[in-house]
Design an enzyme around this catalytic site. Structure first.
Site, PDB file in Angstrom:
ATOM      1  N   SER A  64       0.854  -1.187   0.000  1.00  0.00           N
ATOM      2  CA  SER A  64       0.000   0.000   0.000  1.00  0.00           C
ATOM      3  C   SER A  64       0.882   1.226   0.000  1.00  0.00           C
ATOM      4  O   SER A  64       2.059   1.167   0.362  1.00  0.00           O
ATOM      5  CB  SER A  64      -0.882  -0.012   1.260  1.00  0.00           C
ATOM      6  OG  SER A  64      -1.525   1.230   1.453  1.00  0.00           O
ATOM      7  N   TYR A  84      -2.614   0.044  10.451  1.00  0.00           N
ATOM      8  CA  TYR A  84      -2.530  -0.448   9.078  1.00  0.00           C
ATOM      9  C   TYR A  84      -1.155  -0.153   8.483  1.00  0.00           C
ATOM     10  O   TYR A  84      -0.515  -1.021   7.880  1.00  0.00           O
ATOM     11  CB  TYR A  84      -3.636   0.203   8.243  1.00  0.00           C
ATOM     12  CG  TYR A  84      -3.678  -0.239   6.808  1.00  0.00           C
ATOM     13  CD1 TYR A  84      -4.193  -1.481   6.462  1.00  0.00           C
ATOM     14  CD2 TYR A  84      -3.216   0.592   5.788  1.00  0.00           C
ATOM     15  CE1 TYR A  84      -4.252  -1.893   5.141  1.00  0.00           C
ATOM     16  CE2 TYR A  84      -3.265   0.193   4.459  1.00  0.00           C
ATOM     17  CZ  TYR A  84      -3.783  -1.052   4.143  1.00  0.00           C
ATOM     18  OH  TYR A  84      -3.830  -1.452   2.829  1.00  0.00           O
TER      19      TYR A  84
END
Length: 235
Positions: free
Chosen positions: A138, A151
């Site tokens: 990501s 995250y």
């Protein structure tokens, strides 16, 4: 026990994609299907029904990736694996002040520890094929933003795992893919949690990211695509 991986030299290579029932995982399956025998992973067989119906030559690989005994059992029939795409994961967002131990533990478990263990168990099969490990990371694995702490920590860890694997297993290719935010059902849930109106044009399409994965897999063997970074362009 099902043997997924015995093949003759003329057979297609085998690719295992986790989180393949929808969204980016399903898009990656569509991209790889013409040239690969696919094992499509999800938590349940029922979740895989639609994508298996769309790609009838594929095989379902239903297993909870955080149930490590079940994962060990599920990989027993895989003797040779050309491509492993780690796409499954979770995005439980919130500020550090509002977070809990359970949130951090669950995020790290799904996004990092489960990836490590599945890769470790499949190393013999990957080595047998001089295989390719693709980790869907990501933009949060390159830079953390407010509200994305747990995250981002899991994705920074995933990048470190990829770097270590690349050094420890020089016969394998290891690619970290760092896309920006993607137009998926999960993204809709995230944006709803942010209290914003959803605008698909703000995000990458799953097909675009899936094409980048296919391009990495198809890169000739004289090159090692180590990192791919994709950012959306407003449409």
């Amino acid at each position: 026990m099902t043997n997924y991986s015995l093949r003759t030299e003329s057979d297609q290579p085998t690719a295992l994609i986790t989180g393949a029932s929808r969204g980016l995982g399903a898009a990656i399956a569509r991209e790889l299907a013409p040239a690969h025998r696919l094992l499509l992973g999800a938590r349940t067989a029922e979740a895989l029904g639609p994508i298996l119906g769309e790609l009838p030559g594929s095989a379902g690989w239903p297993v909870d990736l955080t149930d490590y005994a079940a994962v060990a059992n599920a990989v027993e029939g895989i003797e040779r694996l050309d491509v492993l795409v780690h796409n499954a994961g979770t995005a439980d967002l919130g500020t550090i002040a509002e977070s809990s131990v359970a949130q951090w533990r669950n995020t790290l478990e799904a996004n990092l520890i489960a990836v490590m263990e599945l890769t470790r168990l499949l190393l013999p099969a990957l080595r047998a094929a001089n295989g390719h490990v693709v980790l869907i990371n990501s933009g949060a694995g390159l830079r953390a933003n407010p509200g994305w702490g747990a995250y981002a920590a899991s994705k920074f860890g995933l990048r470190a795992f990829a770097d270590a694997l690349r050094l420890e297993e020089p016969a394998l290719r290891v690619t970290s893919v760092h896309p920006g935010r993607i137009d998926t059902d999960m993204q809709r849930e995230i944006v709803a949690g942010e209290g914003r109106e959803y605008e698909p044009r703000e995000f990458l399409t799953a097909g675009t990211v899936a094409r980048a994965v296919r391009n990495a897999v198809e890169t000739p063997r004289d090159a090692h695509p180590t990192e791919i970074v994709l950012r959306p362009i407003a449409r």
